[in-house]
Design an enzyme around this catalytic site. Structure first.
Site, PDB file in Angstrom:
ATOM      1  N   ASN A 187       0.892  -1.172   0.000  1.00 34.56           N
ATOM      2  CA  ASN A 187       0.000   0.000   0.000  1.00 34.56           C
ATOM      3  C   ASN A 187       0.923   1.213   0.000  1.00 34.56           C
ATOM      4  O   ASN A 187       1.464   1.586   1.033  1.00 34.56           O
ATOM      5  CB  ASN A 187      -0.882  -0.025   1.257  1.00 34.56           C
ATOM      6  N   GLU A 240      -5.752  -4.422  10.485  1.00 34.82           N
ATOM      7  CA  GLU A 240      -4.705  -3.425  10.688  1.00 34.82           C
ATOM      8  C   GLU A 240      -5.011  -2.635  11.954  1.00 34.82           C
ATOM      9  O   GLU A 240      -5.802  -1.667  11.905  1.00 34.82           O
ATOM     10  CB  GLU A 240      -4.646  -2.462   9.498  1.00 34.82           C
ATOM     11  N   SER A 284       3.095  -1.890  10.413  1.00 34.28           N
ATOM     12  CA  SER A 284       4.529  -1.995  10.697  1.00 34.28           C
ATOM     13  C   SER A 284       5.092  -3.390  10.429  1.00 34.28           C
ATOM     14  O   SER A 284       5.957  -3.865  11.163  1.00 34.28           O
ATOM     15  CB  SER A 284       4.829  -1.550  12.132  1.00 34.28           C
TER      16      SER A 284
HETATM   17  P1  PGA Z   1       2.657   0.431   7.629  1.00 34.88           P
HETATM   18  O1  PGA Z   1       1.209   0.678   6.958  1.00 34.88           O
HETATM   19  O2  PGA Z   1       3.162  -0.886   7.125  1.00 34.88           O
HETATM   20  O3  PGA Z   1       3.471   1.599   7.177  1.00 34.88           O
HETATM   21  O4  PGA Z   1       2.434   0.406   9.110  1.00 34.88           O
HETATM   22  C1  PGA Z   1       0.298  -0.374   6.725  1.00 34.88           C
HETATM   23  C2  PGA Z   1      -0.978   0.165   6.131  1.00 34.88           C
HETATM   24  O5  PGA Z   1      -1.427   1.249   6.549  1.00 34.88           O
HETATM   25  O6  PGA Z   1      -1.567  -0.460   5.232  1.00 34.88           O
END
Ligand code: PGA
Length: 260
Positions: A12, A171, A216
């Site tokens: 993403n 998430e 993350s």
């Molecule tokens: P991140 O974002 O891996 O930077 O934490 C994940 C997301 O929001 O899809």
């Protein structure tokens, strides 16, 4: 043991990228993904203006592409919106819907996310439906009630057959872009809860729907997460902008598949 589902890793990009950087990133990801086994799917969800670039650079590769949101409407006077059918014209396979950033900053309701999910499905896209609780909600013991409400709003709108065609991404809002990952146990517990919720819709959906974890995910924590019984891969934000990290996370999915 539950049926083995294919693993899936989707990037993403959020609102990142420029033509020149994208070219380097997409070519590197496409080349690196070429050697991955079939059992691991790879995708990238790019900002809409770069869909055509993704199509040109990824066509014929192992990497699918998609968008980060779609309109709830088919077409019409909705300035600034992008229809699911428009993404399909550029070969997109995926549409993220209900990302927590859209729920928080664009006030998207569970009902609207459900309508977008349906729209994406009707256009032929695979919706990646994001659900997740805030830190405040987790600390108040509301994780399951929040996520249950978010997913049920979507599932009630879908036929059993449509429910089989979605991907769900758990998430936790407190883990997105913060460097704080849910532990594998915390994530697995929510994924098991989601699977039970799917079972209320249909046993086939509970067994077959791919459940991603996001928040993350990095090369050093991915394999541990992906080894969990109900975690079928990841939705990757920050780490999807670096081809070495993103490909290492794809490799973690391959390794987790081998041991699960
Ligand atoms: P991140 O974002 O891996 O930077 O934490 C994940 C997301 O929001 O899809």
């Amino acid at each position: 043991m539950a049926k083995q589902r294919a693993k899936l890793v989707v990037g993403n990009w959020k609102m990142h990228g420029r033509l020149a950087d994208n070219k380097v990133l997409l070519q590197a990801v496409s080349q690196g993904a070429g050697s991955l086994p079939e059992a691991v799917g790879v995708g990238v969800c790019v900002p809409c203006p770069y869909l055509a670039q993704a199509q040109v650079l990824l066509n014929g590769s192992r990497v699918a592409w998609g968008v980060q949101d779609v309109s709830a409407h088919e077409q019409g006077a909705f300035t600034g919106e992008v229809a699911a059918e428009m993404a399909v014209e550029f070969g997109a396979s995926y549409a993220i819907v209900g990302h927590s950033e859209r729920r928080a900053y664009h006030l998207e309701s569970a009902e609207l996310v459900a309508t977008k999910t349906l729209r994406a499905l009707e256009a032929g896209l695979t919706p990646i439906v994001c659900v997740g609780e805030t830190l405040e909600q987790r600390e108040a013991g509301e994780t399951e009630s929040v996520i249950g409400m978010q997913i049920d709003a979507v599932l009630t709108k879908l036929s059993p057959d449509q429910a089989l065609r979605i991907v769900i991404a758990y998430e936790p809002v407190w883990a997105i872009g913060t460097g704080k990952t849910a532990t594998a146990e915390q994530a697995q517990a929510v994924h098991a809860f989601l699977r039970a919720r799917l079972a209320a819709k249909s046993e086939a959906a509970a067994a077959g729907v791919v459940l991603l974890y996001g928040g993350s995910v990095k090369p050093d924590n991915a394999e541990q997460l992906f080894r969990q019984q109900d975690i079928d891969g990841g939705l990757i934000g920050g780490a999807s902008l670096k081809h070495i990290d993103f490909l290492a996370i794809c490799q973690a999915a391959v390794a987790a598949n081998a041991v699960r």
